[in-house]
Design an enzyme around this catalytic site. Structure first.
Site, short mmCIF file in Angstrom:
data_model
loop_
_atom_site.label_atom_id
_atom_site.label_comp_id
_atom_site.label_asym_id
_atom_site.label_seq_id
_atom_site.Cartn_x
_atom_site.Cartn_y
_atom_site.Cartn_z
N ASP A 153 1.07 -7.00 -10.84
CA ASP A 153 0.08 -6.67 -11.88
C ASP A 153 -0.48 -5.28 -11.62
O ASP A 153 -0.53 -4.43 -12.51
CB ASP A 153 -1.05 -7.71 -11.85
CG ASP A 153 -2.14 -7.39 -12.85
OD1 ASP A 153 -1.80 -7.07 -14.01
OD2 ASP A 153 -3.33 -7.44 -12.48
N ASP A 160 0.84 -1.21 0.00
CA ASP A 160 0.00 0.00 0.00
C ASP A 160 0.87 1.25 0.00
O ASP A 160 0.62 2.22 -0.72
CB ASP A 160 -1.00 -0.02 1.17
CG ASP A 160 -0.37 -0.41 2.50
OD1 ASP A 160 0.80 -0.83 2.53
OD2 ASP A 160 -1.06 -0.29 3.54
C1 IPM Z 1 -0.96 -8.26 -17.52
C2 IPM Z 1 -2.44 -8.47 -17.70
C3 IPM Z 1 -2.76 -9.93 -17.40
C4 IPM Z 1 -2.36 -10.21 -15.98
C5 IPM Z 1 -4.23 -10.31 -17.64
C6 IPM Z 1 -4.68 -9.98 -19.05
C7 IPM Z 1 -4.51 -11.74 -17.29
O1 IPM Z 1 -3.17 -7.61 -16.89
O2 IPM Z 1 -0.18 -8.87 -18.28
O3 IPM Z 1 -0.58 -7.48 -16.65
O4 IPM Z 1 -3.13 -9.93 -15.04
O5 IPM Z 1 -1.27 -10.71 -15.77
MG MG Z 2 -1.98 -6.25 -15.79
#
Ligand code: IPM
Ligand code: MG
Length: 352
Positions: free
Chosen positions: A249, A225
Site C-alpha cells: 500500500d 525501508d
Molecule cells: C488502496 C487504498 C486502500 C488500501 C484504502 C482506501 C483502504 O489506499 O487501494 O491502496 O489501503 O488498500
Molecule cells: Mg493505498
C-alpha cells in the site's frame, strides 16, 4: 464475443471516469465486434447513502456473475473526518477484496515519454521507468485481529493490529510474481522486513524456495525501508516487485508519483475466480461533478481488463489512442492541459 462487465462507479469522480471508460469500451466493442453488457452496482459512500452498507450483497452478487469488474473509486470526506463513524466506505473495499478473493494487486508504473518533465524526480533518474508492483491484497495486518484492551481513557489502554500470513497465502502471490517476471525482464525484488518481522521471514523462506523453480529469474531480497529509498534513487532498476499488503500500500503510493501524474496509473486486482480493474487514484472529491478529472488511469484499467479477457489487440488499440492523445496534448489539467474529462475520452474514442 459477449462479456458481462460489472460497473462500480463509487464516489467522487468515480461516475465521470467510469463513463469515460465505457465510452472507450463501446468504441472498442464496435470496432472489434464485441458486446460489453454492463451492470451497474453500488459501492462506497454512495452505497452507504443508498442502502446503509458500503458493499451490499447485491453488488457482491453482480460482481460474482460478471466476467470482470470495472471500479471507479471510493471515499468521502464526510467519513474521513469522523473517527467515530461506525461504517466507512473503505470497509466496503476490504470486504469486496476478501469476498471476491482478489489476492493479487498489480500496479504497473510506467513513465510516458511525454510526461518526463512532470515527474517530481529528475528526468535522468526517471527516464525509462517501467516496473510492476505486485501487492498481496487479502492478508496481513489489514485482515488480522485488531482491537482494544483495558479501560477506555486509561493510560494502560492498549490497541493492537495483528499481521498474519499463511504459507499458502505467501506462495500463491510470490508464484504469481515470478510468473509475471518471466513475461517481463526476469528480475524480481522481494520486499520485506525480515530483519525484524516473523511474517517477513516466512515470506523470504517461501520466496527462496519458489526461486528454485524459476532459475531464469534474477531474484533479489530487499528490506522495505531500503526499497522505499531505491524507488526514488534508482527506479529504473526495478522490474517486478512483490510485497505484503501494507508495505505494498505504502510503496505503491510512493511509486505512483514517479509517472508524473497519479491520474495515469491503472491497476488490476486478481483472484483465482474474479478480477477487478481500477485506477490507483482515489475519489478526488474536490473535482467531483466538474468534468476535470483525468480519465486515463481508468481507461488504462479498462485496457488491463481487456488483456485479462484475452483481448490483446483491443487493449493495444486503447494504449495506442492514449499515446496519441498525450502526443496531441489532449489532456486534463493535472497534466497541464486544458481539456475536460469528456473531451479526453471523446478524443481517445475517435482515435480508436
Ligand atoms: C488502496 C487504498 C486502500 C488500501 C484504502 C482506501 C483502504 O489506499 O487501494 O491502496 O489501503 O488498500
Ligand atoms: Mg493505498
Amino acid at each position: 464475443m459477449q462479456y458481462k462487465i460489472a460497473l462500480l462507479p463509487g464516489d467522487g469522480i468515480g461516475p465521470e471516469i467510469i463513463a469515460a471508460a465505457t465510452q472507450v469500451l463501446d468504441t472498442v466493442a464496435a470496432k472489434f465486434d464485441h458486446k460489453f453488457q454492463y451492470t451497474n452496482a453500488l459501492v462506497g459512500a454512495a452505497a452507504i447513502d443508498a442502502v446503509g452498507d458500503p458493499y451490499p450483497v447485491e453488488t457482491d452478487a453482480i460482481c460474482k456473475q460478471s466476467d470482470a469488474v470495472l471500479f471507479g473509486a471510493i471515499g468521502d470526506p464526510r467519513f474521513d473526518n469522523d473517527p467515530t463513524a461506525k461504517v466507512r466506505p473503505e470497509q466496503g473495499l476490504l470486504k469486496m477484496r476478501k469476498s471476491l478473493g482478489l489476492f493479487a494487486n498489480l500496479r504497473p508504473v510506467q513513465l510516458f515519454d511525454s510526461l518526463v518533465d512532470r515527474s517530481p524526480l529528475r528526468p535522468e533518474i526517471v527516464r525509462g521507468v517501467d516496473f510492476l508492483c505486485v501487492r498481496e491484497l487479502t492478508g496481513g495486518i489489514y485482515f488480522g485481529e485488531r482491537g482494544r484492551t483495558g479501560i477506555s481513557g486509561d493510560p494502560d489502554e492498549q490497541a493492537f493490529d495483528t499481521c498474519t500470513y499463511t504459507r499458502t497465502e505467501v506462495e500463491r502471490i510470490v508464484r504469481m510474481a515470478f510468473e509475471l517476471a518471466m513475461k517481463r525482464r526476469r528480475k524480481l525484488t522481494v520486499v520485506d522486513k525480515a530483519n525484524v518481522l516473523e511474517t517477513s521471514r516466512l515470506w523470504r523462506e517461501v520466496a527462496q524456495n519458489i526461486a528454485k523453480e524459476f532459475p531464469a529469474v534474477e531474484t533479489q531480497f530487499m528490506f522495505v525501508d531500503n526499497a522505499a529509498m531505491q524507488l526514488v534513487t534508482r527506479p529504473v532498476a526495478f522490474d517486478v516487485m512483490v510485497t505484503e499488503n501494507m508495505f505494498g500500500d505504502i510503496l505503491t503510493d510512493e511509486a505512483s508519483v514517479i509517472s508524473g501524474s497519479l491520474g495515469m496509473l491503472p491497476s488490476a486486482s486478481i483472484g483465482s475466480e474474479h478480477a477487478l480493474f481500477e485506477p490507483i487514484h482515489g475519489s478526488y472529491p474536490q473535482a467531483a461533478g466538474k468534468n476535470i478529472a483525468n480519465p486515463m488511469a481508468t481507461i488504462l484499467s479498462a485496457a488491463m481488463m481487456l488483456e485479462h479477457l484475452g483481448l490483446n489487440a483491443e487493449a493495444k488499440s486503447i494504449r495506442h489512442a492514449i499515446d496519441q492523445s498525450l502526443a496531441a496534448g489532449i489532456v486534463t489539467e493535472d497534466l497541464l492541459g486544458t481539456h475536460s474529462t469528456s473531451e479526453v475520452s471523446a478524443y481517445i474514442s475517435d482515435a480508436i
